[in-house]
Write a protein that holds these residues in place. Structure first.
Motif, mmCIF file in Angstrom:
data_model
loop_
_atom_site.group_PDB
_atom_site.id
_atom_site.type_symbol
_atom_site.label_atom_id
_atom_site.label_comp_id
_atom_site.label_asym_id
_atom_site.label_seq_id
_atom_site.Cartn_x
_atom_site.Cartn_y
_atom_site.Cartn_z
ATOM 1 N N GLY A 126 0.873 -1.319 0.131
ATOM 2 C CA GLY A 126 0.096 0.165 0.132
ATOM 3 C C GLY A 126 0.778 1.347 0.006
ATOM 4 O O GLY A 126 2.003 1.241 0.140
ATOM 5 N N GLU A 167 -9.196 -0.228 -0.749
ATOM 6 C CA GLU A 167 -8.661 -0.471 -1.803
ATOM 7 C C GLU A 167 -8.807 -2.210 -2.236
ATOM 8 O O GLU A 167 -8.094 -2.814 -1.747
ATOM 9 C CB GLU A 167 -7.196 -0.353 -1.950
ATOM 10 C CG GLU A 167 -6.801 1.081 -1.672
ATOM 11 C CD GLU A 167 -5.219 1.288 -1.308
ATOM 12 O OE1 GLU A 167 -4.611 0.309 -1.462
ATOM 13 O OE2 GLU A 167 -4.876 2.347 -0.968
ATOM 14 N N ARG A 169 -8.541 -5.601 -4.528
ATOM 15 C CA ARG A 169 -7.661 -6.193 -5.629
ATOM 16 C C ARG A 169 -8.088 -7.579 -6.057
ATOM 17 O O ARG A 169 -8.713 -8.365 -5.134
ATOM 18 C CB ARG A 169 -6.024 -6.241 -4.945
ATOM 19 C CG ARG A 169 -5.579 -5.280 -3.842
ATOM 20 C CD ARG A 169 -5.114 -3.834 -4.692
ATOM 21 N NE ARG A 169 -4.667 -2.881 -3.936
ATOM 22 C CZ ARG A 169 -3.824 -2.774 -3.269
ATOM 23 N NH1 ARG A 169 -2.676 -3.508 -3.604
ATOM 24 N NH2 ARG A 169 -3.341 -1.655 -2.683
ATOM 25 N N HIS A 182 -5.315 1.664 -5.925
ATOM 26 C CA HIS A 182 -4.144 1.920 -5.237
ATOM 27 C C HIS A 182 -3.973 3.386 -4.630
ATOM 28 O O HIS A 182 -4.735 4.248 -5.598
ATOM 29 C CB HIS A 182 -2.682 1.642 -6.012
ATOM 30 C CG HIS A 182 -2.850 0.425 -6.627
ATOM 31 N ND1 HIS A 182 -2.252 -0.818 -5.652
ATOM 32 C CD2 HIS A 182 -3.124 -0.351 -7.752
ATOM 33 C CE1 HIS A 182 -2.205 -2.090 -6.424
ATOM 34 N NE2 HIS A 182 -2.973 -1.591 -7.650
#
Length: 790
Positions: free
Chosen positions: A232, A503, A505, A525
């Motif tokens: 991150g 975030e 993913r 991101h």
């Protein structure tokens, strides 16, 4: 530098005492773990391949193995165990002066045992992080030493990979897919670290000389997009570096001199009972040391820098786990004095300046890893890291006989880190990992600039604390050996202004044919701004200031990537990736302008801008191609081509090229080894590289207005519309290795820009000559390296 190179060449070649006809042997040892759980694997068969005799062993209860008495040179190993995909490693280097120590991971097959029919895999194509789906590859220390022009620097080495461009010859900033170098995350042994470069400024990620010592690094990962949930506070990419452990079987030593300095290194066992080990290295600036000895070449500035790296590893067994302590640190200082130059050479400010620049950086970390059972482990990391700058700029007057301080900066950042990870391999199909990273920042910023020769304006003046918390969870599900899903979520909150970001993913990889795969990945991101940006002071008048940037939120980017990978022959691969990145909430000025923080980061300082708001945007699109032959049969080949478009919008709403929109970059690398005798004690290496890339974009200068104003006046309305001529460079590296009975010596002659190509770095206004002058990047630059291991 050319005179230094010639001197080193003569001295080191005098030391070359040949070894003829001896049969020299060495040992290889290592540890094998399960790729998902990281637990040691017992009973793995380790066999030497490409050998006339069957030589091998099996791993013990700690997953360790050792094979002794192997002839030096290139060797290969094959690892097998029932229920696991076989693993093959080829073209490993075995030298007389150093044992070969390996850390290996094998992947359990999802299918039932009677269904397992898999071919041996090489770890070259896959990243070490098993949850990285696309835009990631591992690299070895040998690659940082092998590639021409890399100067044994990981940052310069990765510019050979697809999607990575060169920001400039004088620094190692990493430009990924048209993004600012500030978007890069540096991680070392699980700790997010500050800029690991000498002469680095707060908020930047690059510098002229790396503090990272490649002699101490292990195989590591480099990622350029849609990276896993554990990473991150980064927009463009991540360096996930590993420092290797020292040899716990034998004391070994290293001496080296080259671009990165004079170096002394040592490693070996601390305790034979617990197999504890140490690893340490110290380097000092080559030119700085020669200058201290009274050997001065020329009259230019002498860069003074030194760095120290170390690691202590203490495995205590199943009950108490593994403890380690590691650290890196560097100090650098340089004086750039116009008072020593000829009249008329001052091209920047209109009058002579003396600049004194110092920077320090350091990281000290502690790690503890313990297994609760063979499939469940936890890792706790504690660290303190920091960086500081001390800058003074003096203006010279009266024929350089008097001076006044024009600018001063004495700023520092210290970070205290607690990181935790829990890793659980549920079964062959499912692996779960979760953790957090908590950072406590302490800032001390103080800089000011002289205005109108009577008044110092305060730019930043702040001392305080803040926190950044990152929490993540990730899950890997393998539907079969051919289909893998990687998913996760990352959350971070910056407590200075309580901005936050969630975030998600996601990545999917499908191996639809033997050695062919198709992958897709996406992710959000986010990244906080350079710390000093938050505390820049806006002048309100009457001696009053306001911190107008303090409420800035995260800059954000959505990544979308699709990739095709084909290992069409043994040791050959083709890879194609296409991507789209959407950047938003980017800081721009309140009033309409062309400014965007997306264009910052490839210089020695971050520009001071006030009254910023998160209303800017950008987009990056591109396609990348890689054709690679991994080293085998004494040669390798790498061709990469990247075609991309990087745009941004400032607060004026006009879409423009970003400062890093080079549009294309092409690399061609090749190298070969030649054994000079049957005993393979003497080796000649030849490596070459050609780079061709789009020219650097720039902001034009109004010549007429600059002549009236007595300083450069820029045409910001046409920012980055145009490019300098295309960048090209041809590098070559020649090496010679000589193995004695217990000593290995290496010489390398690395010539950058062998054709002395004049690549434009920038155009500046010279107020003395009242014209625009062109400054060029690195010209013909030879560098000698000597290394001895024993």
């Amino acid at each position: 530098m050319k005179k230094v190179t010639i001197l080193f060449t003569i001295l080191m070649m005098v030391m070359a005492i040949g070894t003829f006809g001896q049969s020299i042997t060495q040992s290889v040892h290592g540890v094998v773990v399960d790729k998902q759980s990281q637990s040691p694997m017992i009973g793995v068969s380790v066999v030497l391949i490409d050998s006339s005799k069957t030589i091998g062993t099996v791993t013990d209860i700690d997953g360790k193995f050792i094979i002794s008495g192997l002839p030096i040179g290139r060797i290969g190993l094959r690892l097998t165990m029932l229920g696991y995909a076989p693993l093959e490693l080829r073209s490993l280097t075995l030298d007389a002066g150093k044992q070969l120590v390996l850390s290996l991971a094998m992947e359990e097959s999802v299918n039932n045992l009677h269904e397992v029919t898999v071919s041996a895999k090489s770890d070259k194509r896959q990243p070490i992080n098993e949850m990285a789906t696309v835009s990631a590859r591992s690299f070895s220390v040998e690659e940082t030493k092998r590639y021409a022009g890399s100067l044994e620097d990981p940052s310069r080495m990765v510019t050979n990979f697809a999607g990575v461009a060169v920001a400039g010859d004088s620094r190692n900033d990493v430009v990924i897919r048209g993004n600012s170098p500030m978007g890069l995350l540096w991680r070392l042994d699980g700790i997010n670290i500050p800029n690991p470069n000498h002469f680095g400024s707060l908020g930047t990620t690059g510098g002229p000389v790396s503090i990272l010592n490649n002699n101490l690094l292990d195989n590591s990962d480099f990622m350029t997009g849609a990276f896993p949930a554990e990473y991150g506070n980064a927009l463009s990419g991540a360096f996930d570096l590993k420092m290797r452990t020292g040899n716990n079987e034998k004391h070994e030593f290293l001496g080296q001199v080259g671009f990165n300095g004079f170096e002394l290194g040592a490693e070996g066992p601390l305790s034979s009972a617990h197999k504890a080990s140490y690893l340490a290295s110290y380097r000092y600036s080559t030119l700085g040391l020669l200058d201290a000895m009274g050997l001065r070449f020329g009259y230019g500035a002498i860069p003074q820098y030194q760095d120290l790296s170390f690691k202590i590893d203490v495995p205590t067994g199943i009950k108490y786990g593994r403890f380690s302590v590691f650290g890196i640190g560097g100090k650098s200082y340089i004086e750039l004095l116009d008072k020593d130059k000829r009249e008329g050479d001052f091209t920047v400010s209109g009058f002579a300046e003396d600049t004194y620049f110092g920077s320090d950086m350091g990281v000290l970390g502690f790690s503890h890893k313990i297994f609760f059972n063979e499939n469940t482990s936890q890792t706790i990391n504690l660290a303190i890291s920091g960086t500081q700058n001390d800058v003074q700029v003096d203006s010279l007057f009266n024929n350089k006989e008097s001076k006044i301080q024009r600018y001063g900066n004495k700023s520092s950042e210290v970070k205290y880190t607690l990181a935790y990870n829990l890793n659980k391999k549920i079964n062959a199909k499912n692996t779960f990992s979760a953790g957090f990273n908590a950072d406590l920042y302490h800032y001390n910023y103080a800089d000011s600039v002289l205005q109108q020769r009577t008044y110092y304006r305060t730019l930043t003046s702040f001392e305080g604390n803040s926190e950044l918390l990152q929490v993540y969870a990730k899950w890997q599900h393998r539907f079969s050996d051919a289909l893998t899903l990687n998913s996760g979520v990352h959350y971070q909150e910056f407590f200075l202004n309580h901005s936050s970001a969630v975030e998600p993913r996601l990545g999917l990889k499908w191996s639809f044919k033997t050695q062919q795969s198709l992958s897709v990945a996406m992710g959000m991101h986010s990244q906080i701004q350079p710390m000093s940006v938050y505390f820049f002071k806006s002048e309100l008048g009457n001696g009053q200031y306001a911190e107008t940037n303090k409420d800035l939120a995260f800059s954000k980017s959505n990544h979308f990537v699709i990739a095709y990978d084909n290992a069409f022959a043994l040791n050959w691969r083709i890879k194609v990736e296409a991507y789209y990145q959407n950047l938003y909430d980017v800081p721009v000025e309140t009033n309409p302008s062309t400014y965007s923080i997306l264009n910052a980061g490839a210089d020695y300082v971050i520009a001071n801008e006030d009254s910023l708001v998160n209303k800017g945007s950008g987009r990056n699109t591109g396609v990348e191609f890689t054709l690679e032959k991994f080293f085998s049969h004494n040669y390798y080949f790498l061709f990469t081509a990247s075609f991309y478009d990087a745009k941004y919008k400032g607060s004026d709403g006009v879409e423009r090229n970003s400062a890093f929109n080079g549009n294309f970059t092409v690399n061609l690398l090749a190298g070969a080894e030649f054994n000079l005798n049957k005993a393979k004690t003497r080796l000649l290496t030849v490596n070459a590289k050609v780079n061709y890339a789009g020219g650097k974009r720039y902001v034009p200068i109004f010549l007429d207005q600059s002549q009236v104003a007595g300083q450069a006046v820029y045409d910001y309305e046409h920012s980055y519309d145009n490019q300098y001529s295309a960048y090209s460079r041809f590098d070559i590296k020649l090496g010679y290795k000589m193995n004695g009975k217990k000593i290995t010596q290496e010489w390398a002659f690395d010539i950058q820009n062998i054709l002395d190509r004049k690549n434009i770095f920038q155009k500046v206004y010279n107020p003395v000559k009242q014209n625009i002058q062109t400054e060029y990047q690195l010209g013909f630059f030879p560098m000698m390296t000597y290394r001895i291991m024993f």
